[in-house]
Design a protein around this motif. Structure first.
Motif, short mmCIF file in Angstrom:
data_model
loop_
_atom_site.label_atom_id
_atom_site.label_comp_id
_atom_site.label_asym_id
_atom_site.label_seq_id
_atom_site.Cartn_x
_atom_site.Cartn_y
_atom_site.Cartn_z
N VAL A 42 79.08 89.60 54.32
CA VAL A 42 78.84 89.09 52.95
C VAL A 42 78.17 87.72 53.23
N TYR A 50 66.17 91.53 51.03
CA TYR A 50 66.74 91.63 52.27
C TYR A 50 67.25 90.18 52.86
N LYS A 92 72.85 100.25 50.16
CA LYS A 92 74.18 99.84 49.64
C LYS A 92 74.06 98.22 49.66
N ASN A 93 72.99 97.54 49.04
CA ASN A 93 72.82 96.35 48.93
C ASN A 93 73.04 95.44 50.24
N ARG A 99 84.42 94.72 60.34
CA ARG A 99 84.21 93.99 59.05
C ARG A 99 82.84 93.94 58.55
N VAL A 100 82.60 93.75 57.16
CA VAL A 100 81.42 93.84 56.34
C VAL A 100 80.99 92.35 56.14
N SER A 149 75.35 95.78 53.00
CA SER A 149 76.42 95.47 53.31
C SER A 149 76.79 96.23 54.33
N GLN A 150 75.99 96.46 55.53
CA GLN A 150 76.30 97.46 56.73
C GLN A 150 77.33 96.34 57.32
N ARG A 194 70.39 88.52 51.58
CA ARG A 194 71.60 89.17 51.78
C ARG A 194 71.92 89.28 53.34
N ARG A 195 70.79 89.08 53.95
CA ARG A 195 71.23 89.42 55.73
C ARG A 195 70.81 88.01 56.46
#
Length: 285
Positions: free
Chosen positions: A284, A183, A248-249, A281-282, A251-252, A186-187
């Motif tokens: 990444v 987490y 969903k990996n 927009r997402v 990707s919120q 990714r974030r």
């Protein structure tokens, strides 16, 4: 997990079943043992990482970390109604945490059912249980029927002496540790952010926890090595399902910031409103 009354009811039911199995309120199988088995003859010396610590790290710590990161990432814009930043980010964190805790409860319930069905003796079985047939059996005789006669330990520990396979500590620590590490990757991680060193430090701590906790189950002689391996595999499969399928990996979408919009040429208030009302927009990392 769907945020519906039925979904919440199923989660409560799973949690209730898990608690009943853990405290011995539901019947479980007692596997037999061989007399003088050295693998079951270790003294009980306590636990390096207790169940209360595991529960705190599994239940409380992830939400605090997710809430903190989502609060930092949250950005308001001048065309939406101003909301409390902590409240808005807490709501975002709750959606991620909901999926996390759902799989954690399912994982733990399956694990408790396996424990009760298999009924495998722990390495400290003779010390915790003191089976009545231990003094009268000979050689490597296999005993299938016995009663725990220990007066030194609680009823819970005597029941728990026959629940070695698989390791719940290993499963939960691998699940929560790897979930938080990924987490954060990714974030929260970015080469251009001032936290470029802080985030990896927290990730390393999460991974160390996921590795050290299962190892302590063997050094404390609370589990056999195959209990720990199977429990860790359960935790790893659970975290893969949570991250890739439910979350969903990570990707919120994120809220569009006016600082990003104002940097574009020719933007006016009308185009900003259209942009804000369209699909976000997402992000990444």
């Amino acid at each position: 997990m769907p945020a519906t009354p039925a979904g919440l009811a199923s989660l409560r039911l799973l949690a209730a079943v898990c608690i009943l199995l853990e405290v011995g309120a539901l019947p479980s199988r007692q596997s037999g043992f061989r007399c003088n088995d050295p693998d079951l003859s270790y003294p009980f010396t306590g636990e390096t990482i207790s169940m209360s610590v595991i529960a705190f790290i599994t239940i409380i710590v992830p939400y605090l970390i997710i809430w903190t990161i989502e609060t930092i990432l949250h950005r308001d814009d001048e065309y939406t109604i101003k909301k409390n930043k902590l409240l808005a980010s807490a709501r975002t964190a709750a959606f991620i945490y909901r999926d996390y805790i759902y799989v954690a409860v399912v994982n733990l319930t399956v694990l408790e059912i396996i424990k009760c069905v298999v009924g495998s003796p722990r390495p400290t079985f003779f010390d915790l249980c003191e089976p009545d047939k231990l003094r009268t059996c000979n050689g490597s005789e296999y005993i299938t029927s016995y009663t725990c006669k220990s007066l030194r330990f609680s009823r819970y520990l005597k029941i728990d002496s026959s629940r070695s396979f698989p390791s719940g500590h290993a499963s939960l620590s691998v699940y929560s540790g790897l979930f938080l590490a990924w987490y954060l990757q990714r974030r929260a991680f970015s080469w251009h952010n001032r936290t470029v060193l802080l985030v990896p430090l927290v990730q390393v701590l999460c991974i160390i926890y996921a590795v050290v906790c299962p190892l302590t189950r063997m050094t404390d002689h609370r589990h056999h090595w195959w209990d720990v391996v199977f429990g860790a595999a359960m935790g790893f499969c659970s975290v893969l399902y949570t991250i890739l399928v439910l979350c969903k990996n990570f990707s919120q979408p994120a809220v569009v910031s006016t600082s990003d919009i104002s940097s574009s040429d020719g933007n006016n208030h009308q185009s900003v409103r259209r942009l804000l009302s369209s699909q976000p927009r997402v992000v990444v990392p």
